[in-house]
Structure formats: C-alpha cells, structure tokens
Write a protein that holds these residues in place. Structure first.
Motif, PDB file in Angstrom:
ATOM      1  N   PHE A  27     -39.720 -27.259  22.609  1.00 30.81           N
ATOM      2  CA  PHE A  27     -41.034 -27.424  22.001  1.00 30.81           C
ATOM      3  C   PHE A  27     -42.041 -26.534  22.703  1.00 30.81           C
ATOM      4  CE2 PHE A  27     -44.870 -30.318  21.420  1.00 30.81           C
ATOM      5  CZ  PHE A  27     -45.155 -29.779  20.195  1.00 30.81           C
ATOM      6  N   PHE A  40     -31.008 -23.512   6.569  1.00 27.65           N
ATOM      7  CA  PHE A  40     -31.738 -24.133   7.676  1.00 27.65           C
ATOM      8  C   PHE A  40     -32.113 -25.566   7.320  1.00 27.65           C
ATOM      9  CE2 PHE A  40     -36.005 -25.377   8.898  1.00 27.65           C
ATOM     10  CZ  PHE A  40     -35.794 -25.578  10.246  1.00 27.65           C
ATOM     11  N   LEU A  41     -32.568 -25.732   6.073  1.00 26.29           N
ATOM     12  CA  LEU A  41     -33.027 -27.054   5.671  1.00 26.29           C
ATOM     13  C   LEU A  41     -31.893 -28.063   5.717  1.00 26.29           C
ATOM     14  CD1 LEU A  41     -35.835 -27.857   4.891  1.00 26.29           C
ATOM     15  CD2 LEU A  41     -35.164 -27.771   2.516  1.00 26.29           C
ATOM     16  N   VAL A  67     -40.746 -34.069   9.378  1.00 25.73           N
ATOM     17  CA  VAL A  67     -40.001 -32.905   8.917  1.00 25.73           C
ATOM     18  C   VAL A  67     -40.548 -32.325   7.619  1.00 25.73           C
ATOM     19  CG1 VAL A  67     -37.837 -33.360  10.114  1.00 25.73           C
ATOM     20  CG2 VAL A  67     -38.260 -34.423   7.898  1.00 25.73           C
ATOM     21  N   SER A 103     -41.715 -28.253   3.681  1.00 30.19           N
ATOM     22  CA  SER A 103     -40.434 -28.948   3.847  1.00 30.19           C
ATOM     23  C   SER A 103     -39.687 -28.497   5.095  1.00 30.19           C
ATOM     24  CB  SER A 103     -39.560 -28.769   2.605  1.00 30.19           C
ATOM     25  OG  SER A 103     -39.321 -27.422   2.362  1.00 30.19           O
ATOM     26  N   ASN A 104     -40.320 -27.677   5.927  1.00 31.68           N
ATOM     27  CA  ASN A 104     -39.708 -27.350   7.223  1.00 31.68           C
ATOM     28  C   ASN A 104     -40.791 -27.400   8.296  1.00 31.68           C
ATOM     29  OD1 ASN A 104     -41.030 -25.062   6.295  1.00 31.68           O
ATOM     30  ND2 ASN A 104     -39.691 -23.658   7.388  1.00 31.68           N
ATOM     31  N   TRP A 105     -41.412 -28.555   8.397  1.00 31.41           N
ATOM     32  CA  TRP A 105     -42.512 -28.768   9.345  1.00 31.41           C
ATOM     33  C   TRP A 105     -42.085 -28.383  10.759  1.00 31.41           C
ATOM     34  CZ3 TRP A 105     -47.452 -29.922  10.305  1.00 31.41           C
ATOM     35  CH2 TRP A 105     -47.774 -30.514  11.520  1.00 31.41           C
ATOM     36  N   TYR A 138     -40.664 -36.400  27.505  1.00 36.37           N
ATOM     37  CA  TYR A 138     -41.562 -36.937  26.486  1.00 36.37           C
ATOM     38  C   TYR A 138     -41.834 -38.421  26.720  1.00 36.37           C
ATOM     39  CZ  TYR A 138     -41.536 -32.790  23.543  1.00 36.37           C
ATOM     40  OH  TYR A 138     -41.723 -31.529  23.049  1.00 36.37           O
ATOM     41  N   PRO A 175     -33.986 -30.880  15.525  1.00 35.92           N
ATOM     42  CA  PRO A 175     -33.897 -30.228  16.842  1.00 35.92           C
ATOM     43  C   PRO A 175     -35.062 -30.542  17.765  1.00 35.92           C
ATOM     44  CG  PRO A 175     -34.486 -28.634  15.156  1.00 35.92           C
ATOM     45  CD  PRO A 175     -34.159 -29.906  14.434  1.00 35.92           C
ATOM     46  N   PHE A 207     -32.872 -35.281   3.309  1.00 38.31           N
ATOM     47  CA  PHE A 207     -33.976 -34.660   2.601  1.00 38.31           C
ATOM     48  C   PHE A 207     -33.674 -34.517   1.117  1.00 38.31           C
ATOM     49  CE2 PHE A 207     -36.431 -31.145   0.931  1.00 38.31           C
ATOM     50  CZ  PHE A 207     -37.698 -31.594   1.253  1.00 38.31           C
ATOM     51  N   MET A 259     -31.243 -21.471  14.780  1.00 34.98           N
ATOM     52  CA  MET A 259     -32.238 -21.870  13.817  1.00 34.98           C
ATOM     53  C   MET A 259     -33.640 -21.899  14.402  1.00 34.98           C
ATOM     54  SD  MET A 259     -29.895 -22.104  11.762  1.00 34.98           S
ATOM     55  CE  MET A 259     -31.045 -22.191  10.425  1.00 34.98           C
ATOM     56  N   ARG A 260     -33.730 -21.788  15.707  1.00 36.75           N
ATOM     57  CA  ARG A 260     -35.005 -21.910  16.404  1.00 36.75           C
ATOM     58  C   ARG A 260     -35.195 -20.709  17.305  1.00 36.75           C
ATOM     59  NH1 ARG A 260     -38.450 -25.137  14.047  1.00 36.75           N
ATOM     60  NH2 ARG A 260     -37.251 -26.677  12.966  1.00 36.75           N
ATOM     61  N   VAL A 286     -29.268 -27.833   7.636  1.00 38.91           N
ATOM     62  CA  VAL A 286     -28.944 -28.068   9.039  1.00 38.91           C
ATOM     63  C   VAL A 286     -29.896 -29.082   9.614  1.00 38.91           C
ATOM     64  CG1 VAL A 286     -28.982 -27.025  11.327  1.00 38.91           C
ATOM     65  CG2 VAL A 286     -27.886 -25.841   9.434  1.00 38.91           C
ATOM     66  N   ARG A 287     -31.173 -28.920   9.269  1.00 39.70           N
ATOM     67  CA  ARG A 287     -32.176 -29.773   9.895  1.00 39.70           C
ATOM     68  C   ARG A 287     -32.205 -31.174   9.294  1.00 39.70           C
ATOM     69  NH1 ARG A 287     -38.274 -28.724  11.829  1.00 39.70           N
ATOM     70  NH2 ARG A 287     -38.700 -30.890  12.158  1.00 39.70           N
ATOM     71  N   MET A 288     -32.016 -31.267   8.023  1.00 39.96           N
ATOM     72  CA  MET A 288     -32.263 -32.553   7.385  1.00 39.96           C
ATOM     73  C   MET A 288     -31.024 -33.187   6.778  1.00 39.96           C
ATOM     74  SD  MET A 288     -36.028 -32.533   6.234  1.00 39.96           S
ATOM     75  CE  MET A 288     -35.691 -34.178   5.907  1.00 39.96           C
ATOM     76  N   PRO A 315     -43.696 -28.814  14.623  1.00 47.22           N
ATOM     77  CA  PRO A 315     -44.814 -29.427  15.354  1.00 47.22           C
ATOM     78  C   PRO A 315     -45.590 -28.447  16.219  1.00 47.22           C
ATOM     79  CG  PRO A 315     -42.710 -30.042  16.335  1.00 47.22           C
ATOM     80  CD  PRO A 315     -42.389 -29.324  15.067  1.00 47.22           C
ATOM     81  N   GLU A 357     -38.907 -18.954   9.362  1.00 47.73           N
ATOM     82  CA  GLU A 357     -39.359 -19.547  10.621  1.00 47.73           C
ATOM     83  C   GLU A 357     -40.430 -18.672  11.253  1.00 47.73           C
ATOM     84  OE1 GLU A 357     -38.198 -22.493  12.550  1.00 47.73           O
ATOM     85  OE2 GLU A 357     -37.998 -22.860  10.410  1.00 47.73           O
TER      86      GLU A 357
END
Lengths: 462, 292
Positions: free
Chosen positions: A14, B3-4, A359, A379-381, B155, A418, B12, A1-2, B6-8, A383, A104
């Motif tokens: 990141f 994807f959405l 997000v 809706s798919n922020w 971080y 993620p 969401f 996904m990334r 999966v992510r949320m 960073p 993406e």
C-alpha cells in the motif's frame, strides 16, 4: 497485477502504491488535457498489432510517456523508477505494457464503458494510446529516428500546487497547525482550527489540498470545513463542524483538487475559521512538524452567492440495512445508499471513498419517471488514489426534483484482494485504515426550477 | 484471466449482475439454524436469529517484547442482549488465555464511525517469541465465528503513545494507592461479595493522562460475565478535569460469580473516539453473589 507484486506485506504494498501519491496529475500543468479528450467509447483493440513495425519510441511512444507518466516517474517524483529516457522506458517496457493494459497506470480508476465518460482532469489513456504502447513493446521496443524525439517536457517541482499551472498561484493558502507524525503506531487524527483569512464572502473556483512532500505518504485524508469564527470550535465525531459550518474540501490519498463550475458558487464565508480533520497513518518514518495546507482560487468578486447557484460538497453515506456494516472473514459485501433530491440539482463531481477492502463503487440515479441510469462506475478501486471525478460541464448530470441517487459499494475481504491486510479478520465500520468506510463525496449545484430548465435548454436533445 | 477476475473472482460477477434491492452473498455460516431466515445484508437487521461476531481490534508491542492482543465484539442482532457462557460456545484458544472474554453481549450503537462494535473489551498478553494465534470463538443461533488475534500486520498495530491532540489512555484504580491500569488489559479487583437485590457500592479512581491540558474522564459500567441481570446506578459518571473518583451501586438479579467491567475514557475530544481505538482503559471487578 500491482506496481510491487513481490512486496512482502500489504502495508508496504500500500505504501508503494501510495508513494505515487501527490505528484499526480499528468493532465495538469504542461500536460493539461482538454476536457473533451475523454476516452473514446468504442470497441477496444488492446493488444492488436496490425503493423507493429511502424511503431517507434521517438515518434509514437515518447510523447505518451511524457504527457502521462513523467510527472511521477522523474527524479524527486513519487514513481518508483524514472521514465525520462528511451533506456528507462525500454528497460521497463513489459511492465509498462502490463500496467497500461490493465488500466492500473496512469492511476485513475474509472470504468471506460459505462456511464459518463467526459471528465475534467481525466488521467486515463485512450484506447489508441494503450494500443500504441502495446504494439511497441510487442515489436521489440524499437527506438526509431532520434530526429522524431519530441522536446523534453518541463516538469513542476514536488510540493508545488498542481492547479497553479492552470490558475496561477492560489489566491489564499490556509495552513493547518504543525504536527509531528511518529514513525510507528496507530492512526492519528489531527484536528486544528485556524483563521481562514477570508474577509468577505467569496465564491471558490478551485481548491487543492496539499500535503507536505515529506508527509504525503502518511496523510490518508485531510478534510477542511469553514466554521464560524471561533478558534475553540471542536469537530464532531465525524469531523464535521456543527451548526453554521460549510465544507471547504475533502482530500484523500492521491487526490489533486476540486474545480467548481463557473456558474456555481462554493462559498468561503467571511470571518470564518478553517477546521481541519487530518488522518495520519504512520508509515515507518517520523515526519517532523508536518503541515497540510489548502490552496484556494476564487472567482472574481462580482461572482457572489447572490448571483450564482450554490454548490455544496457533501458526504453521502452508504450503509447496509443494519445502519452500518460488517464483513465476515473471507467474505464479501455489497452496500447501497440512497438520497432523494427534493429540488433540481446538477451533479458536478463524484468521489468514492473507502479503505483497503473496497473494490468497486457505482453511482446511479433513478428519475421520477422510473428511468434508471448509471452515471459512473469504478470496478478496480485502488485505495492509493482517491479521485474526484469531475464531469465535463456539458454532461454534468441535470436531475429534476424527486430524483433518487443510488450509491453502491462492493467489498472484498478475501485473499483475492491484494490490499487486504488479513482476510481472517472481521471488518467493520471505523476510522482506522484497517477498518472500513462507505460513502461518496459528491459536489452538487443546488438549482431551482428556472435554473434547471435554463441549463436543460442548453443541452443537446438526446 | 483478467485483472478483475484475479482481484474479485466470481464475487464481482455475481455483484455486477445484481440490481436494485439485490441480495448479496456473504460468508456462509458454518451451521444455519432451521429457525433462522437467510440474512440479507441490504435489508434491515433481524431483531434476532443472528450470531455474535468476535472482533480482533489490534495489538500492542510491549517494552519487554511481549504483545497484548485486544478483542471486541459486534452483536449482529438488532435487538436483545445475547448471553453466551464460557465453554464450547465461547472459548479462547490456547486454553491458557481462556476466561477473560465477555459472556454478555449487548446491542451497541456509537455515533459516526463507531458503529455497532464494542471495542477493546478484553485483552490477553502473549510472551515474547509467542508463535501462532490466540483465537476467540463464539457460537450462537447456529452461527460459529472465530477470529484470530495475531501481531502480524502493522495495520492492526495499536500504541500507548499520545494521540494527535495529546490524549492517552486514562488511569484506573480501585483504591487510592492500589494497582493501576493504563490500557486494555485492565486492572482486576475482588472477589467482592454481594447479595441478590442488595446494592453493592464500587468506587473507582480515575486520572486523565495526556500531553495537553487536563480534561474530564468518564466511567461506564458493563456486565462482562455472570448468570443474572446486573444494574448500575449510575451507569456512567464524569469527573472534573484531570480525573477524580466516582461510585456506582450495583444490584444483581441472581446468585453466582460475576465479572464487571468499567471503561474509563475521555471520548469527546478530537483524538479520542471508539472508532479511533483510543482512549480508554478497562477495570474489572469480580463479585461473588449470594442468594438473599
């Protein structure tokens, strides 16, 4: 996904995401996309392959890659692999398909089927282009006739102003004092003040904040403010310049620049200093004498604050009911912020801001007559990419006096996010990358009733 | 799965269906007191009835290979100091690290991005090669929250090195030539003795540090542990540029064992705010208070 799903740590993930950073705007320079080339709003047909055999690389796909990918995916660019040749693209075809289908890549997070879709400098692929790439990959990635191959695109060098392709070199460049960013350690905030060099009040046409090539992956944000000419001025705790200050610009990872509409004036005051507020995030490699700069393009001198409506860039806060917010371990949160405009305004751009747990974000308005409208939604922020979404001039929202702006943000502190460095931690408001923020940068043209009615009259009736 | 999704996940979708004034779901507390109302994050904070959140603020790599873990807290109640004695409701595990955490949790409010957190109120040092977490658990009003201190994410990595404008953590001493601290772990003195109602004078020596021109530093006093009310006169004081000494007079409202904390900081310069996790140093004073 990334881009780098196998990377071991969120920080490295990141970093890879943000290593795409400033080469950015495929819509700029040789590949400027007209303002009306917005993503069509209609039924999506992704993955449909009615006639896959008809799609070839040379005739159908190469131009899409050239216009939308190569600026980053080229030697010296910030993409992780080049996409200059058929072989490059073929080798990465399945990944490209996955990334464009998920929207993406190109990295421009902005929902396609809600709110205003006509944006300036919009990096999004059209549904048609996505379908073409998908069909080509599904068809086995045929090369096609070499004679169909479009000529190579001239790519700008790293470190050049992207807006220069459209506006020429900046009229004024303001450079921050140098700072050596250490290889490791906690976030740093570097806030020098330097003379602006502005000798008479001028109206700004465009602004681009340019991190150095070496420092672009460690420059989390770089805000700039005009302050009255006093080199000893100190920013306040939020990086503001205090009385008499005027925001110049806001930069965060992945942002290219800001464009001011031709009928508005964002002022550059004479005799001012520029106070920088630069947030560095050490990333494993020392950056010696890093220097952030801001390029400014001015409207012609006859455009003055007296002849044009004033445009302001502001930080509009979102907060939960407690005045700030905290997100529980493995929890989620939604916050909202409201702002009432007491005079008519035009919203020129919207830029969500958040860190690793944000997000999604939405901008809505509640009109005085009770109507409620979503202007923009992400809706798919991501960073790694802080875009200023600039509305096309003929659709920039015109709001009557009394309109309430509603900003909404959603946060995800679970392991489903993620980018989350540690879902077991409480997350609260704070300056660090690991902490969170909740605001949007919004450029607003301050109108009066006459100006509002005049602009409204130019708009086609809904 | 998109994807959405999966992510949320479903979160969401719940959010997306929410409208103006929506109630959003946050992590559900382990135990909800029958007396407490549900907490609505979009509404004003309740004056009471909420818990206290322990925060892991970050970790420092020490030259000898050990690691310092820094902790803070956020009192989620809008009003009212919360007291949670050390024990099953306020514990640090493994038990060898228990005992330095606060029992006194005031409502804080810092400007800008400081928020309502009080950061870096205590720290523990784990040896080189330490495996696992150091976990701080707080139970209050039926809410149990635990937070792990761990040196696993960059971080959360903090540093002793100069900040962008040259600031570093100031020096704190309780005697002119006494032991000093330059960080979160702090230096501890005592036990001193005092009597309920009678002021106890405590003097602090402070030094600004940094790769820049000297600036003033400030001390701020907090009750950290103890059974009764504590007042400081003055609660805060600022030195001349470069540092100096300052005295506070402390009064205790009840007999017992107390631990006081002094935070010495240089907040106000461009690279030093609570939200930036720099630059302050802790000092601790143990006091045994007798009845008058």
């Amino acid at each position: 996904m990334r881009p780098a799903p196998q990377v071991a740590t969120p920080r490295l993930r990141f970093w890879l995401a943000t290593a795409w950073v400033p080469a950015a705007a495929v819509v700029l320079g040789a590949a400027v996309r007209p303002a009306d080339a917005h993503v069509p709003d209609g039924k999506r047909t992704l993955g449909a392959s009615p006639d896959s055999s008809a799609v070839t690389f040379t005739r159908d796909v190469a131009s899409i890659i050239q216009k939308n990918c190569q600026l980053c995916h080229s030697p010296g660019g910030i993409g992780p692999m080049p996409l200059l040749t058929f072989e490059h693209v073929r080798r990465n075809g399945p990944l490209i398909k996955q990334m464009v289908q998920a929207r993406e890549m190109p990295p421009y997070q902005y929902d396609t089927h809600v709110g205003i879709q006509k944006l300036q400098h919009d990096w999004r692929l059209s549904d048609g282009d996505i379908a073409t790439v998908v069909r080509w990959v599904d068809a086995g990635m045929p090369m096609g006739d070499p004679a169909d191959m479009p000529p190579a695109t001239k790519l700008p060098a790293a470190g050049e102003y992207r807006l220069a392709a459209e506006y020429g070199p900046p009229d004024l460049i303001v450079k921050a004092k140098k700072y050596t960013v250490p290889a490791m350690g906690q976030d740093r905030w570097w806030r020098p003040s330097v003379p602006s060099g502005v000798t008479s009040d001028r109206c700004i046409k465009a602004i681009e904040t340019l991190p150095s090539v070496a420092g672009r992956s460690v420059t989390h944000h770089a805000n700039s403010i005009f302050v009255p000419g006093n080199s000893n001025v100190q920013p306040d705790e939020a990086g503001g310049g205090g009385p008499g200050s005027v925001r110049l610009s806001e930069y965060a990872l992945g942002k290219i620049g800001e464009v001011v509409p031709p009928d508005a004036c964002r002022i550059a005051p004479a005799g001012s200093n520029v106070l920088f507020d630069i947030h560095y995030y050490p990333n494993g490699k020392e950056v010696v004498d890093d220097q952030v700069e801001v390029g400014i393009w001015f409207h012609p001198p006859e455009v003055t604050p007296k002849t044009h409506y004033r445009q302001t860039l502001g930080l509009y806060a979102l907060q939960s009911g407690s005045g700030d917010f905290e997100i529980e371990p493995r929890g989620t949160l939604m916050t909202q912020g409201f702002h009432r405009f007491n005079t008519p305004v035009r919203i020129d751009s919207w830029q969500p801001h958040g860190h690793l747990h944000l997000v999604a974000k939405r901008l809505e308005v509640l009109y005085p007559d009770g109507r409620r409208e979503t202007l923009s939604m992400v809706s798919n922020w991501n960073p790694g990419w802080h875009h200023s979404h600039v509305y096309a001039e003929d659709v920039a929202p015109l709001l009557p006096a009394g309109t309430v702006m509603i900003n909404t943000a959603w946060y995800d502190n679970t392991d489903k996010n993620p980018f989350n460095p540690d879902p077991d931690q409480w997350v609260g408001i704070g300056d660090r990358t690991a902490d969170e923020m909740s605001h949007a940068w919004i450029a607003v043209t301050q109108l009066d009733e006459a100006g509002y009615q005049k602009l409204l009259a130019k708009r086609p009736k809904k | 799965m998109t994807f959405l999704e999966v992510r949320m996940g479903s979160a969401f979708r719940q959010f997306a269906m929410a409208g103006l004034g929506a109630v959003c779901l946050v992590g559900v507390p382990e135990v909800a007191s029958a007396q407490t109302l549900p907490r609505y994050p979009l509404g004003p904070s309740a004056a009471g009835g909420a818990g206290v959140a322990p925060f892991f603020d970050g970790w420092y790599a020490n030259p000898d290979g050990s690691v310092t873990l820094s902790f803070g807290f956020l009192n989620r109640n809008a009003r009212g100091v919360v007291e949670i004695p050390i024990g099953p409701d306020n514990k640090v595990e493994p038990a060898s690290y228990d005992g330095l955490q606060p029992t006194h949790f005031p409502v804080m409010n810092y400007r800008a991005f400081g928020g309502r957190r009080e950061r870096g109120v205590f720290a523990v040092r784990v040896p080189k090669g330490f495996k696992g977490d150091v976990t701080w658990t707080l139970r209050y009003n039926g809410f149990t929250y635990s937070v792990p201190g761990r040196a696993t994410s960059d971080y959360y990595k903090l540093s002793y090195t100069p900040q962008a404008a040259g600031s570093m953590m100031p020096v704190v001493r309780f005697a002119p030539d006494g032991p000093e601290s330059k960080g979160r772990e702090g230096v501890t003195t005592g036990p001193l003795t005092a009597t309920v109602g009678t002021p106890l004078a405590i003097k602090v020596w402070m030094e600004d540090r940094g790769e820049r021109a000297p600036i003033p530093v400030a001390m701020t006093w907090f009750k950290h542990q103890g059974p009764g009310e504590v007042t400081f006169e003055p609660n805060t004081a600022k030195t001349a540029p470069g540092g100096g000494e300052a005295t506070t007079n402390v009064r205790f409202g009840a007999p017992g064992d107390y631990l006081l904390r002094v935070r010495v900081d240089n907040f106000g310069i461009t690279d030093s705010t609570p939200g930036q996790q720099c630059c302050w140093t802790n000092g601790y004073v143990r006091v045994r208070v007798r009845a008058s």
